[in-house]
Design a protein around this motif. Structure first.
Motif, PDB file in Angstrom:
ATOM      1  N   ASP A 182       0.867  -1.175   0.000  1.00  0.00           N
ATOM      2  CA  ASP A 182       0.000   0.000   0.000  1.00  0.00           C
ATOM      3  C   ASP A 182       0.902   1.223   0.000  1.00  0.00           C
ATOM      4  O   ASP A 182       2.058   1.149   0.417  1.00  0.00           O
ATOM      5  CB  ASP A 182      -0.873  -0.021   1.279  1.00  0.00           C
ATOM      6  CG  ASP A 182      -2.038   0.971   1.187  1.00  0.00           C
ATOM      7  OD1 ASP A 182      -2.237   1.557   0.097  1.00  0.00           O
ATOM      8  OD2 ASP A 182      -2.728   1.153   2.213  1.00  0.00           O
ATOM      9  N   MET A 183       0.393   2.345  -0.459  1.00  0.00           N
ATOM     10  CA  MET A 183       1.178   3.578  -0.427  1.00  0.00           C
ATOM     11  C   MET A 183       0.979   4.259   0.921  1.00  0.00           C
ATOM     12  O   MET A 183      -0.144   4.276   1.426  1.00  0.00           O
ATOM     13  CB  MET A 183       0.671   4.552  -1.494  1.00  0.00           C
ATOM     14  CG  MET A 183       0.819   4.048  -2.886  1.00  0.00           C
ATOM     15  SD  MET A 183       2.539   4.107  -3.384  1.00  0.00           S
ATOM     16  CE  MET A 183       2.346   3.404  -5.021  1.00  0.00           C
TER      17      MET A 183
ATOM     18  N   ARG B  98      -4.494  11.156   5.893  1.00  0.00           N
ATOM     19  CA  ARG B  98      -5.866  10.740   6.185  1.00  0.00           C
ATOM     20  C   ARG B  98      -6.808  11.158   5.077  1.00  0.00           C
ATOM     21  O   ARG B  98      -7.852  10.558   4.872  1.00  0.00           O
ATOM     22  CB  ARG B  98      -6.318  11.322   7.529  1.00  0.00           C
ATOM     23  CG  ARG B  98      -5.472  10.757   8.644  1.00  0.00           C
ATOM     24  CD  ARG B  98      -6.216  10.590   9.946  1.00  0.00           C
ATOM     25  NE  ARG B  98      -5.313   9.912  10.870  1.00  0.00           N
ATOM     26  CZ  ARG B  98      -4.563  10.551  11.773  1.00  0.00           C
ATOM     27  NH1 ARG B  98      -4.664  11.860  11.914  1.00  0.00           N
ATOM     28  NH2 ARG B  98      -3.754   9.874  12.544  1.00  0.00           N
ATOM     29  N   SER B  99      -6.432  12.202   4.345  1.00  0.00           N
ATOM     30  CA  SER B  99      -7.305  12.594   3.231  1.00  0.00           C
ATOM     31  C   SER B  99      -6.989  11.799   1.960  1.00  0.00           C
ATOM     32  O   SER B  99      -7.528  12.079   0.895  1.00  0.00           O
ATOM     33  CB  SER B  99      -7.178  14.090   2.982  1.00  0.00           C
ATOM     34  OG  SER B  99      -5.837  14.410   2.692  1.00  0.00           O
ATOM     35  N   GLY B 100      -6.082  10.814   2.081  1.00  0.00           N
ATOM     36  CA  GLY B 100      -5.876   9.902   0.957  1.00  0.00           C
ATOM     37  C   GLY B 100      -4.769  10.298  -0.005  1.00  0.00           C
ATOM     38  O   GLY B 100      -4.616   9.699  -1.061  1.00  0.00           O
ATOM     39  N   LYS B 101      -3.982  11.319   0.336  1.00  0.00           N
ATOM     40  CA  LYS B 101      -2.887  11.711  -0.559  1.00  0.00           C
ATOM     41  C   LYS B 101      -1.662  10.835  -0.337  1.00  0.00           C
ATOM     42  O   LYS B 101      -1.268  10.594   0.809  1.00  0.00           O
ATOM     43  CB  LYS B 101      -2.482  13.149  -0.267  1.00  0.00           C
ATOM     44  CG  LYS B 101      -3.377  14.154  -0.905  1.00  0.00           C
ATOM     45  CD  LYS B 101      -2.650  15.492  -0.875  1.00  0.00           C
ATOM     46  CE  LYS B 101      -3.624  16.631  -0.851  1.00  0.00           C
ATOM     47  NZ  LYS B 101      -3.079  17.787  -0.157  1.00  0.00           N
ATOM     48  N   ILE B 102      -1.026  10.458  -1.441  1.00  0.00           N
ATOM     49  CA  ILE B 102       0.202   9.675  -1.318  1.00  0.00           C
ATOM     50  C   ILE B 102       1.314  10.579  -0.794  1.00  0.00           C
ATOM     51  O   ILE B 102       1.513  11.681  -1.307  1.00  0.00           O
ATOM     52  CB  ILE B 102       0.625   9.089  -2.678  1.00  0.00           C
ATOM     53  CG1 ILE B 102      -0.484   8.180  -3.218  1.00  0.00           C
ATOM     54  CG2 ILE B 102       1.948   8.353  -2.571  1.00  0.00           C
ATOM     55  CD1 ILE B 102      -0.192   7.583  -4.579  1.00  0.00           C
TER      56      ILE B 102
ATOM     57  N   LEU C 138      -0.035   9.947   9.339  1.00  0.00           N
ATOM     58  CA  LEU C 138      -0.504   9.131   8.215  1.00  0.00           C
ATOM     59  C   LEU C 138      -1.718   8.290   8.601  1.00  0.00           C
ATOM     60  O   LEU C 138      -1.908   7.944   9.774  1.00  0.00           O
ATOM     61  CB  LEU C 138       0.598   8.181   7.746  1.00  0.00           C
ATOM     62  CG  LEU C 138       1.862   8.788   7.146  1.00  0.00           C
ATOM     63  CD1 LEU C 138       2.688   7.707   6.470  1.00  0.00           C
ATOM     64  CD2 LEU C 138       1.504   9.876   6.147  1.00  0.00           C
ATOM     65  N   ALA C 139      -2.484   7.933   7.594  1.00  0.00           N
ATOM     66  CA  ALA C 139      -3.622   7.048   7.816  1.00  0.00           C
ATOM     67  C   ALA C 139      -3.133   5.625   8.080  1.00  0.00           C
ATOM     68  O   ALA C 139      -3.773   4.856   8.795  1.00  0.00           O
ATOM     69  CB  ALA C 139      -4.532   7.069   6.599  1.00  0.00           C
TER      70      ALA C 139
ATOM     71  N   VAL D 131       2.480   0.764   7.385  1.00  0.00           N
ATOM     72  CA  VAL D 131       2.970   0.261   6.102  1.00  0.00           C
ATOM     73  C   VAL D 131       4.388   0.785   5.808  1.00  0.00           C
ATOM     74  O   VAL D 131       5.153   0.170   5.071  1.00  0.00           O
ATOM     75  CB  VAL D 131       1.982   0.624   4.961  1.00  0.00           C
ATOM     76  CG1 VAL D 131       2.129   2.083   4.548  1.00  0.00           C
ATOM     77  CG2 VAL D 131       2.181  -0.286   3.765  1.00  0.00           C
ATOM     78  N   VAL D 132       4.728   1.909   6.428  1.00  0.00           N
ATOM     79  CA  VAL D 132       6.014   2.532   6.124  1.00  0.00           C
ATOM     80  C   VAL D 132       7.182   1.605   6.462  1.00  0.00           C
ATOM     81  O   VAL D 132       8.111   1.435   5.674  1.00  0.00           O
ATOM     82  CB  VAL D 132       6.145   3.884   6.876  1.00  0.00           C
ATOM     83  CG1 VAL D 132       7.535   4.481   6.683  1.00  0.00           C
ATOM     84  CG2 VAL D 132       5.075   4.847   6.396  1.00  0.00           C
TER      85      VAL D 132
END
Ligand code: WTA
Length: 701
Positions: free
Chosen positions: A630-631, A635-639, A659-660, A664-665
């Protein structure tokens, strides 16, 4: 650190000040600009009339009545009322004194093939004949657009000058771009004629170039655009060096059609100064490249003036700009600037290191080149592959240029000491496709050089650094911010072809203080580069603040790379980031997340790389493609590109708590960095400047 705090304008950057180098007395003695009174002539109180000095280098059919018309900002008009022809200025007017002097010396890549000199007389003949063909066979007229997809062959400047003669707007697409990229530009510019060549040499191989024309036409057709004619020059006389068949009724061998136009003379059309001369596409924040429209009078005056004072070109010089005419550098400083001044301009077909890293210096020695101009990526490559080669050749440069990317002080010193043999004055010229000509540089005989800094604004250009809030950062404070040019200048592009509102929005909206104002002082030009200004007034350019990655001096838009990547069926999302590369400056890495149901596989990585090759060109080929679960997203969905840029460059990921999906990082970091360690691809320790760049990447989003 939150995204907002990352604002570059607030980062105070402290690095070591570099030492100054002075030009040699012998250089100063002969320089075109050696009297400091020139600074006074171009000072702000003499603006805009100071640019008459540049315009007077040209032959006008009719003088202008208004030097600068600011009535429709920011659509500046220069030399209004004036008329001239660019082809006449670059060719015809030199016949009287220099008919049989070489205008171009063309060096083919294979060393077994002879160098070709094209005199001004011969250029005149060839330009006229080809102009006759364009007018009478293709039906082209003033204001029409024509797309070229030509490599570094003499037929490229001949085609440019033939168009200019007729007032036809040329739009050259870099030969290394793919057919699809060429097709996009055909559609955008509304061209009905494509000019190409069957093949050309690159790294010892005769490439099939005509094949790309067929792809270009197919791309254009898909978008409903019709190309009537494809004109195909031949690289090798008498043969056809492409495997793709000529399409009857559409494709024509230029030499065959030209036989009907032998000896024809076409009167140069007297064009208004503000008529467009050419389009040059460049990358920006969106997926679609922008067609920068350049004018006839302002542009030509600006490149002639800067060629004279900053390149120090005299008619008797042998000047070699080792760049590609497919980029703005080549348009301004291989073709239009040097030819307007009537000098001899060298063109080389191939790669710098073919067949070995001594090649450029053999060319310089053989042709007696005394002015040399190239990009840091070429300098780095030549240093890496042939650090001692320059010594072996007996050439002497009085002047050298570096352009297109920031140059590391260490690389600068090699250029100065080894390539320039300590004799040449160097100018580090900062500018952009949009600008027509130089914006920042030292004036070579009058201002000392400082490695890594371009210098102050050039004559008649008044830069300032702005912060994100719209205030000017105190001059000489060493604080980073966005470099802007406070005033218009003759070389500035006129608009983005077909998208005037984007032109205003991208370059002027950010710092315009009063949209109703017709005073140029209210309309600073936003260049999209970060910079700092030292106490001596010299600027150090930090790189792009938008989503552009500068690979080997070529601007690549992250959005373009990403849209190419998601054409691969399995790919759901893609993000492109720069990695520091010792030769190319920056290289591209692509991160992709797959659609549900697909499992990571090597073939998918290869497909992404291939899609970029096909849709953009080999220059954009990513160094790595990473498939990730996942990227990292806000929270607003921006990469969050800065997070993955930090991973790719081993510089840390910064604060990820907002981050949301922070978890994953670590997965991505582990995967990518382990793999890079295994492949022996761990970057060296980064400089302060490089660190800042990685941290700020993606900030524009
Ligand atoms: C970068 C090329 C540092 C900059 C003429 C700019 C430079 C972009 C320099 C434009 C330089 C160009 N020092 N950076 N001397 N020259 N750049 O449009 O980021 O291909 O915005 O024009 O290259 O690239 P373009």
């Amino acid at each position: 650190m939150s995204e907002v705090q990352l604002s570059e304008a607030e980062i105070a950057v402290h690095w070591r000040e570099e030492e100054y180098y002075s030009p040699a007395p012998r250089f100063i003695g002969q320089a075109n600009a050696s009297d400091p009174s020139i600074f006074e002539r171009f000072s702000e109180q003499n603006f805009p009339e100071c640019f008459k000095e540049y315009a007077d280098l040209l032959s006008w059919d009719k003088y202008w009545h208004t030097t600068l018309d600011t009535s429709h900002p920011p659509f500046w008009k220069w030399f209004v009322g004036g008329r001239l022809n660019a082809s006449y200025n670059c060719v015809d007017r030199h016949l009287v004194k220099n008919r049989n002097k070489a205008a171009f010396i063309w060096v083919p890549e294979p060393e077994s093939e002879e160098t070709k000199a094209i005199t001004y007389q011969e250029l005149y003949k060839r330009v006229n004949e080809f102009a006759a063909l364009l007018r009478d066979f293709c039906g082209l007229k003033q204001g029409d657009r024509v797309t070229f997809h030509l490599p570094m062959v003499p037929e490229l400047p001949i085609s440019m000058l033939a168009c200019a003669r007729l007032g036809v707007v040329h739009s050259e697409v870099f030969g290394g771009f793919s057919g699809a990229a060429c097709g996009e530009r055909i559609v955008d510019s509304g061209s009905h004629v494509l000019i190409t060549i069957d093949g050309y040499y690159r790294n010892g191989e005769l490439l099939d170039h005509k094949a790309k024309a067929d792809e270009a036409i197919a791309t254009a057709q898909k978008q409903g655009a019709e190309v009537d004619k494809v004109l195909v020059w031949r690289r090798l006389p008498g043969t056809y060096s492409s495997k793709t068949p000529m399409v009857p009724g559409r494709d024509f061998h230029v030499d065959e059609v030209l036989s009907d136009h032998r000896g024809r003379v076409v009167e140069p059309i007297s064009m208004p100064a503000e008529a467009p001369l050419f389009l040059m596409y460049t990358s920006g924040t969106t997926a679609q490249p922008k067609g920068c429209q350049h004018s006839t009078g302002g542009y030509l005056a600006y490149v002639a003036g800067t060629s004279k004072y900053y390149q120090d070109i005299h008619p008797e010089d042998t000047y070699w700009c080792f760049a590609d005419i497919g980029w703005i550098t080549g348009h301004s400083y291989i073709v239009y600037g040097p030819l307007a001044l009537g000098t001899t301009s060298v063109m080389y077909e191939g790669v710098p290191t073919y067949p070995d890293a001594g090649r450029p210096w053999r060319i310089a020695e053989r042709l007696g080149v005394n002015i040399f101009h190239t990009a840091p990526t070429t300098i780095r490559m030549l240093r890496k592959l042939g650090p001692d080669e320059p010594k072996k050749y007996d050439y002497h440069f009085k002047h050298m240029t570096t352009v297109g990317e920031p140059i590391e002080p260490d690389v600068w010193r090699w250029y100065y000491q080894v390539v320039g043999k300590g004799e040449a004055a160097i100018v580090d010229t900062w500018w952009q496709t949009e600008n027509g000509g130089f914006l920042g540089s030292t004036l070579p005989a009058l201002q000392a050089m400082k490695p890594g800094s371009c210098g102050p604004g050039v004559l008649g250009i008044y830069p300032a650094i702005y912060d994100e809030q719209g205030s000017v950062v105190p001059a000489g404070s060493g604080r980073a911010g966005n470099i802007c040019i406070r005033n218009p200048w003759p070389g500035i592009f006129q608009t983005i072809w077909g998208q005037p509102e984007r032109y205003v929005q991208i370059y002027y909206e950010k710092y315009c203080t009063d949209k109703g104002s017709t005073d140029w002082r209210d309309w600073p030009y936003f260049a999209g580069d970060g910079a700092v200004q030292a106490a001596d007034g010299y600027f150090r350019i930090l790189g792009r603040v938008d989503d552009v990655i500068n690979v080997a001096g070529h601007r690549l838009g992250t959005k373009e790379l990403e849209s190419a990547s998601i054409t691969v069926e399995e790919v759901a999302e893609a993000a492109a980031v720069p990695v520091i590369d010792d030769v190319r400056g920056r290289a591209v890495e692509i991160y992709v997340a797959l659609k549900p149901g697909y499992t990571p596989a090597r073939e998918i990585e290869d497909k992404v790389a291939a899609a970029i090759d096909t849709l953009i060109g080999k220059i954009a080929r990513p160094k790595h493609v990473w498939i990730v679960p996942d990227m990292p997203k806000t929270r607003s969905g921006k990469i969050m590109r800065r997070v993955i840029a930090g991973i790719s460059n081993f510089t840390g990921t910064g604060d990820i708590t907002t981050l949301a999906n922070p978890e994953v990082v670590e997965t991505i970091r582990h995967h990518v960095q382990t793999e890079k360690v295994e492949r022996g691809d761990v970057p060296r320790e980064l400089s302060e400047q490089e660190l800042q760049e990685v941290k700020a990447f993606g900030h524009a989003e």
